[in-house]
Each structure stands twice: as C-alpha cells, then as structure tokens.
Design an enzyme around this catalytic site. Structure first.
Site, short mmCIF file in Angstrom:
data_model
loop_
_atom_site.label_atom_id
_atom_site.label_comp_id
_atom_site.label_asym_id
_atom_site.label_seq_id
_atom_site.Cartn_x
_atom_site.Cartn_y
_atom_site.Cartn_z
CE1 TYR A 169 -5.79 0.69 0.09
CE2 TYR A 169 -3.99 -0.20 -0.87
CZ TYR A 169 -5.04 -0.24 0.28
OH TYR A 169 -4.34 -1.11 1.42
CD GLU A 179 -6.86 -26.87 27.82
OE1 GLU A 179 -6.71 -25.99 27.56
OE2 GLU A 179 -8.00 -28.08 27.34
CB THR A 203 -0.95 -0.02 1.98
OG1 THR A 203 -1.89 -1.48 1.13
CG2 THR A 203 -1.60 1.52 1.57
CB SER A 205 3.03 -8.03 1.40
OG SER A 205 1.46 -7.61 2.52
CB THR A 262 0.67 -3.51 6.19
OG1 THR A 262 -0.83 -3.69 5.50
CG2 THR A 262 1.01 -2.38 6.97
CG ASP A 263 -2.64 -7.26 3.87
OD1 ASP A 263 -3.25 -7.94 3.03
OD2 ASP A 263 -2.48 -7.03 4.09
CE LYS A 317 -3.58 -5.03 7.96
NZ LYS A 317 -3.20 -5.12 6.21
N1 DGL Z 1 -2.53 -6.28 -0.25
C1 DGL Z 1 -2.29 -5.83 0.54
C2 DGL Z 1 -0.61 -5.66 1.14
O1 DGL Z 1 0.33 -5.64 -0.07
C3 DGL Z 1 -2.30 -4.20 1.39
C4 DGL Z 1 -2.26 -3.36 2.64
C5 DGL Z 1 -0.60 -2.85 2.65
O2 DGL Z 1 0.02 -2.67 2.22
O3 DGL Z 1 -1.29 -2.17 3.80
O4 DGL Z 1 0.30 -6.15 1.99
#
Ligand code: DGL
Length: 357
Positions: free
Chosen positions: A54, A314, A40, A87, A120-121, A193
């Site tokens: 986006y 457990e 992103t 990602s 971020t993923d 995340k």
């Molecule tokens: N498609 C997600 C990624 O590339 C977008 C999320 C981001 O980068 O904030 O990880």
C-alpha cells in the site's frame, strides 16, 4: 392561558432542556486533540486484499476521524494534520516540531488528552522522545496500524478508538507517553516494533502496562523510569538536536562506518553490538580515538528485549570512558543520547541518564 399555548410553552421548554442536556453532555466529554503525521494508519492499498502492499500517508486527519464515528461517544475529538509522511522519513526537525506542538496543546485548558497517529517504523523513537521532553501528566498516546484502512481486517480503526479511549481516561494520567496498539497499552520507553508485518508487531521486553478493551482501560503495572513531569529535559529548552548515528555490529567488522559518521559531524555514536554490546578488536582503536576527539561512545546491543548491556563486563568502559545503554535498544539509545547531549551532558552525566530514563 389556552391549552394550545400551554402545550407550546411546555414543548419549547422540553426542547430547551434537551438541548441544554446535549450541550452539557458534549462539553462534559473529555476533549482530545488528534495530531496526524501519516503512516499506514493513513495508508491506502489498491485492493482489500493488500494488507502489506500500500502507500502510507494518504488519508487526511478529518477522514481518519470520520472513519471512526464511535469516537464521538468517547470524547470531543478535533484534528490537526501536522505532517503527512511515512515515518521512516522522520527527521530530528520533525521530532522537534511535533514535540513543541504537543507541549503547547498540553498547556491548554481545553485539551484533556492528545493522540498522535504515526507510522509504525519509527513510532517507538517519537514516543520515547516525547516521554523524555514533554512536561505534562496529561495522557499523550501514540498509535499506528500495521494494515492500511483499505485492507480486510484493517487494525487502524480499532487502534484509533482504543487510543482515544486511553487518552480520554483520567486513569491514564501521569503514566508517561503511551503507545496503544493491538489492544495493548505500552510505555513509549519500553515498546518497540519487533515484527515487521503482523498486527501484534509491538512488544515491550518488560511487558505492556495494560490493555484497552471495549472502551475500558485495564492497568497491570506502572512505569519504572523517569518521564514527562519528572524529566530533567524540556522540549521548550531544546533548539536543535545533535547528530547521533548508529553502527550495527557483526562478524568481520571494520571501523569504516564509525570514522565516516565522525567525519560527517556525529557528536556520538551508538554501537549496536553483538551480544552484551561487544566491540570487535578491529574496532576498539577507532572508538578510543573518536572518544579522545570528544565523541561520546554508547554501547547498545543488536540483541534486544529482556536483557541489558552490563558496564565493564567484556569492555573496560571505565578505562575507555564509554557509556552503556543499559536495556535500551540502539534506536532508543540514539534518542536519549541526542536529548542528553543537547543539554551538554558529559560521559559521567550521560551514564547516569541512561540508568534513570
Ligand atoms: N512506511 C511505514 C511507516 O510510515 C509504514 C509502516 C506503518 O505505518 O505501519 O512507518
């Protein structure tokens, strides 16, 4: 000597001095390499009102750098476009390619720090992989953004400036791979995340290491687990990463997914269990069978952040020869299991590794 030629000599000398001062100032600035992978932070939306709708991985690295002119006051930054992907599409091959490039750059005398822009993923997985396998004490900082650069109040530009500031700061050395998001500095190990559409998305269960504010880093704690130069793993010794899969636990569970992953060649399965990594009665026989066939079984938990899976609580882990992921969430447990198995770890070694990294 006439006054005129004296003035010419003086002004020439002044120009030379100013030039020398500028050059030395530039060369005195830390040298930071920016490795761009997409996400992103390189995203673009149709309008400024699109903060969550986006396309990721559109803006090239030179535009990312040009978009934050303030970077030049912090460091000499040069960019490389390693990938241009969202990602969630990262593969083990992407991890190895990126890790080997980071390790090569870290060895260079003209590199003082490295920043990686990333979606971020799966940013937390890449950051953990690098902290386990890249043997350098130079700052490596992974950064992303939750809003595309085209959105109102986009967070990427300040995140990028903060990431370069952190990578250029000598006080960042020796702290393992860092993640800078939303003014906070996290370890690549702890951070994940935790919220899917807010700018304060990244959380560490045991808290961030510090903050970066207006060009300065502020540290409040130090990493507690082995990383980078203290690691027994080395990206340069890793040729391939074994297949490790994750199965999510829930009510009405069945053993279908575990058996399917094993049939497709998984070398280990991470169980994202309910509660304390619990395994439902319907699933235990399959996991014992798969363990007997040589797969490693790692109990993590879908309940994450602020606790850890206790061995022999457990589930009789000693009797079943299963491993517990301690406080690592399932996606981090997958990374560590892959790296450990790539080095031939048996279950006893794997359990030691989970307690140490
Ligand atoms: N498609 C997600 C990624 O590339 C977008 C999320 C981001 O980068 O904030 O990880």
């Amino acid at each position: 000597m006439s006054l005129k030629s004296l003035l010419i000599q003086l002004s020439t000398g002044l120009v030379a001095l100013t030039l020398a001062a500028t050059v030395s100032a530039q060369t005195a600035k830390p040298q930071v390499v920016l490795l761009a992978t997409g996400g992103t932070i390189a995203g673009a939306g149709a309008s400024a009102a699109n903060s969550a709708t986006y396309q990721a991985a559109k803006v090239p690295v030179d535009k990312l750098i040009a978009g934050v002119p303030e970077l030049s006051a912090v460091a000499q930054v040069r960019g490389e476009q390693v990938f241009q992907i969202a990602s969630e599409s990262f593969t083990n091959e992407h991890l190895l390619t990126l890790g080997k490039r980071v390790a090569a750059l870290a060895k260079q005398a003209d590199v003082d720090g490295i920043v990686i822009t990333h979606g971020t993923d799966t940013l937390e997985e890449t950051a953990y992989f690098l902290t386990l396998t890249v043997r350098t004490d130079k700052p490596i900082v992974v950064v992303g953004s939750m809003r595309p650069s085209t959105a109102l109040s986009a967070d990427g530009t300040l995140n990028l400036l903060n990431a370069v500031t952190t990578a250029a700061d000598k006080s960042s050395r020796g702290k393992g791979v860092l993640v800078v998001m939303n003014d906070e500095i996290h370890t690549g190990r702890d951070v994940s995340k935790s919220i899917n559409i807010r700018t304060e998305a990244f959380k560490s269960p045991w808290g961030p290491l510090g903050m970066v504010v207006e060009g300065k880093t502020y540290w409040f704690r130090a990493p507690a687990k082995r990383h980078t130069t203290e690691s027994e793993f080395d990206i340069e010794q890793i040729g391939a990463l074994p297949q490790v899969d994750i199965v999510y636990g829930s009510g009405n569970a069945s053993d279908t997914a575990y058996r399917a992953f094993a049939a497709k060649g998984a070398k280990a399965i991470v169980h994202a269990g309910t509660g304390n990594g619990s395994v439902s009665g319907q699933v235990v026989p399959a996991l014992r069978e798969l363990r007997a066939q040589g797969l490693q079984i790692v109990r993590s938990a879908r309940v994450v952040g602020g606790g850890f899976v206790l061995r022999n609580a457990e589930q009789p882990d000693d009797q079943y020869d299963w491993v517990v992921a301690h406080d690592l969430n399932p996606q981090k447990a997958r990374i560590l299991t892959m790296v450990a198995l790539a080095k031939g770890a048996d279950s006893k070694t794997l359990q030691r590794i989970f307690m140490a990294y």
